[in-house]
Motif scaffolding. Structure first.
Motif: not given
Lengths: 298, 298
Positions: A233-240, A215-221, A186-189, A178-184
């Motif tokens: 991962e965020v960049q990979h998902i944004a690309k995909q 945003l990624c940095e803050e969410a990860c912290s 929290a950045v992309i949305n 869930l945390a991984r999805k949350l980070v993604i």
């Protein structure tokens, strides 16, 4: 394959996507939807997937009228969770529950339930065109992981739902998933919502890209994930998913309430330190929601 | 009253506003404009103020062709300042210069000039409707203050330009005067540009209001002004000009380059500590400029 009685709560894009694929596998699908209008439409016309000829006719009830099921898949938005959890806690049947929300806010409500709980994240793109028509705009996977359910039951549910066209995978660590999805999210949305750009936008503009990193940095912290891994991962998902519109971008476009509370709002509530970029995005998205509602004289 | 030969550099809203009122007082106005097209239009049709019947026919030259004047009023945007300063430094006449830019970036170029320098801030609302037509959308004041000019000459210029319909006031401390205006701009301009709301918007929505406060706090810390006093002033100005569109909002709307570099960018360059809310606004406005230019596939 075991055929199950599956109750799907929520008639949005994710609910309809699940109903469609689980139904195609031969499970007995009952959809529980909020609006009487969608209830009638689905009963009368069934469900349709764009670019496919067949229709699916699930049983349809109002979401206030829950019947016994072998598993409930909860596909409502975060802001409907409190009410749905309350209703589920009132039913006499302790069926397993699979929650498929964005964010992590729903986790706070689990203590009110005796049911075995599984959480999942949806990595598909889906688009609701009408109350009976959906599109599958990005093929992905559903990851699920047991919270209060035992692993064996979670695996049985995974095996029942998994399908080559609509894969379901079991993950070990639900918090991490869930945390991984949350980070993604929290950045992309918030970025795609605020700037009304498709997911690829955060890679195409240097300023959006650097905001995304901050945003990624803050969410990860906040959720204790490694920023270098998550930024990749965020960049990979944004690309995909570069041509996809995020759910929050769509919500803003269509004047709907967004899930910002459950995403950036969750991070704000759970952070011990100041996370100004997340705060800025949170306030910005909340401001746009207000402007759309006419709170500001434009 | 002393009649002066006034050269106004810049044919935007502020340049035209000054040309109109200084011309109405009987000064000899020469406008120096960048585009040949505006040059021709002004020569042929003169200038007109909306809702007034008369026309003003100033002398008009290209801004690359500076003639001797008793005072130059420099009304270009910040991003044209470097070039204008270079041209002024090449002229043989050391006329006094009155700079009327937003922000403080132009201050960095003053060392290249031998001329007596006065700076000013424009507290009027003005709207350029065409190359020859302007509107005076908010009545205010122009404050001026000597930088390298002696106070006596600055006062003479103030007395010549001051007019009951278009008041000019002399301020003692130029840094303080510019810094106050910078803080106000650093709050109102990016928010109104990003959310496309009028100045009053920052008072009407709680999230925009709290973002505004955070920006005010950061800007005050950089230029060493008291945040409580400035926050009152920002809110007062936003209220007074609630129906006005900020210049940055207009620039974004019309696809023009904004003055974000000279405003938030100046604060970022001159801050010894991290100012994340200002950073966020800076990146957001730069991102929108890029999106408007088609850098992002929408």
């Amino acid at each position: 394959m075991t055929k199950m009685n599956i109750g799907i709560i929520g008639g949005g894009a994710v609910g309809m996507l699940c109903a469609w694929y689980f139904g195609k596998q031969g499970h007995n699908i009952t959809m529980y939807v909020r609006r009487e209008e969608q209830c009638k439409e689905l009963r009368q016309h069934g469900m349709q997937m764009r670019e496919e000829q067949t229709r699916l006719y699930p049983t349809v009830h109002r979401s206030t009228n829950l019947k016994p099921e072998e598993v409930y898949v909860i596909c409502t938005k975060q802001h409907a969770i409190e009410q749905i959890v309350h209703q589920l806690s009132q039913t006499p049947f302790i069926s397993p529950l699979l929650f498929l929300q964005n964010g992590m806010e729903h986790v706070n409500h689990f203590s009110k339930l005796k049911n075995p709980i599984i959480v999942g994240v949806v990595e598909h793109g889906a688009m609701k065109h009408s109350d009976t028509l959906i599109g599958h705009t990005g093929r992905g996977i559903i990851r699920i992981s047991p919270v209060t359910s035992d692993v064996h039951s979670a695996k049985e549910i995974k095996d029942a739902l998994h399908y080559v066209e609509f894969p379901v995978r079991l993950e070990e660590n639900w918090y991490d998933m869930l945390a991984r999805k949350l980070v993604i999210n929290a950045v992309i949305n918030p970025i795609t919502a605020l700037f009304q750009v498709k997911n690829g936008g955060i890679l195409q503009n240097e300023h959006l890209n650097s905001l995304a990193y901050l945003l990624c940095e803050e969410a990860c912290s906040v959720v204790s994930l490694p920023v270098n891994v998550m930024w990749e991962e965020v960049q990979h998902i944004a690309k995909q998913t570069e041509a996809n519109e995020s759910s929050m971008m769509k919500d803003i476009k269509e004047g709907n309430k967004t899930e910002i509370e459950a995403i950036s709002g969750y991070l704000l509530k759970h952070s011990s330190e100041s996370i100004p970029y997340t705060t800025c995005m949170y306030k910005s998205v909340r401001a746009i929601e207000g402007i759309r509602k006419g709170e500001v004289n434009e």
